[in-house]
Design a protein around this motif. Structure first.
Motif, PDB file in Angstrom:
ATOM      1  N   CYS A   1       0.844  -1.187   0.000  1.00  0.00           N
ATOM      2  CA  CYS A   1       0.000   0.000   0.000  1.00  0.00           C
ATOM      3  C   CYS A   1       0.883   1.242   0.000  1.00  0.00           C
ATOM      4  CB  CYS A   1      -0.898  -0.010   1.232  1.00  0.00           C
ATOM      5  SG  CYS A   1      -1.897   1.481   1.387  1.00  0.00           S
TER       6      CYS A   1
ATOM      7  N   CYS B   1      -0.312   3.243   3.633  1.00  0.00           N
ATOM      8  CA  CYS B   1       0.039   2.739   4.967  1.00  0.00           C
ATOM      9  C   CYS B   1       1.219   1.771   4.952  1.00  0.00           C
ATOM     10  CB  CYS B   1      -1.173   2.081   5.632  1.00  0.00           C
ATOM     11  SG  CYS B   1      -1.609   0.454   4.977  1.00  0.00           S
TER      12      CYS B   1
ATOM     13  N   CYS C   1      -6.446   0.100   4.856  1.00  0.00           N
ATOM     14  CA  CYS C   1      -6.859   1.511   4.798  1.00  0.00           C
ATOM     15  C   CYS C   1      -7.683   1.848   3.553  1.00  0.00           C
ATOM     16  CB  CYS C   1      -5.635   2.420   4.890  1.00  0.00           C
ATOM     17  SG  CYS C   1      -4.632   2.482   3.391  1.00  0.00           S
TER      18      CYS C   1
ATOM     19  N   CYS D   1      -6.109  -1.719  -0.687  1.00  0.00           N
ATOM     20  CA  CYS D   1      -5.504  -2.126   0.582  1.00  0.00           C
ATOM     21  C   CYS D   1      -6.587  -2.650   1.537  1.00  0.00           C
ATOM     22  CB  CYS D   1      -4.792  -0.936   1.219  1.00  0.00           C
ATOM     23  SG  CYS D   1      -4.112  -1.298   2.851  1.00  0.00           S
TER      24      CYS D   1
HETATM   25 ZN    ZN Z   1      -3.095   0.782   3.279  1.00  0.00          ZN
END
Ligand code: ZN
Length: 147
Positions: free
Chosen positions: A35, A38, A52, A49
Motif C-alpha cells: 500500500c 500505509c 486503509c 488495501c
Molecule cells: Zn493501506
C-alpha cells in the motif's frame, strides 16, 4: 533458468493487478505489492488495501528468503501434465519480510530441479528456504530451495 515445454496451467502474465509480479520474476526479482499510503504488504496483488482501502500501490523487492509454512503431496487424479510428476510437493512459504505474506510453490534442489525430486517425508514445517526461478513457456515461476 529452465525452459520446459509442458501442458501446465499458466497464469495470465498481463493481468491488471499481477503483471508487475510476473515481469519481476522474469527479471529474477520477487516483488510484492504494498500500500502506498500505509505501507502494508499484500499478496496476491489486488486493487485495494485491506487495511486503509487506499487504491494506491507500490511494489517492493523481497529478499527471497522464507520458511515452509505448510505443504501437500498431490496424487492422481490430476491433469495429465501433473499426473506424470505425482507424487510431488506443493509448499506454502511465509516470507521473512512479513510471515503473513505467503506464496504457493514447490520445493526443489535448484531452478532445474523437477518438483518430484525431494521426498515429501523430509519436508519440515518452518525450515528455511530461498527463492529460485524456473521458466515454463513464457512464465517464470518462483520456486524454493533449502538454505
Ligand atoms: Zn493501506
Amino acid at each position: 533458468m529452465t525452459e520446459l515445454v509442458s501442458d501446465f496451467l499458466l497464469p495470465d502474465l498481463d493481468g491488471e493487478d499481477s503483471a508487475p509480479f510476473w515481469s519481476g520474476t522474469a527479471r529474477g526479482e520477487l516483488l510484492v505489492q504494498a500500500c502506498a499510503e500505509c505501507g502494508r504488504l499484500r499478496f496476491p496483488p489486488r486493487p485495494m488495501c485491506p487495511d486503509c482501502r487506499s487504491i494506491h500501490a507500490v511494489w517492493h523487492r523481497m529478499s527471497g528468503l522464507a520458511t515452509v509454512w505448510s505443504y501437500v503431496v498431490p496424487h492422481p487424479p490430476l491433469l495429465p501434465a501433473y499426473a506424470e510428476l505425482a507424487p510431488y510437493n506443493v509448499i506454502v512459504v511465509a516470507l521473512d519480510e512479513d510471515p503473513e505474506i505467503r506464496m504457493v510453490g514447490n520445493l526443489v534442489t535448484g531452478p532445474d530441479g523437477p518438483i518430484n525430486e525431494i521426498d515429501p517425508a523430509t519436508i519440515v514445517i518452518g525450515e528455511p528456504v530461498e527463492v529460485v526461478y524456473t521458466k515454463i513457456g513464457d512464465t517464470t515461476f518462483p520456486r524454493w530451495k533449502r538454505r
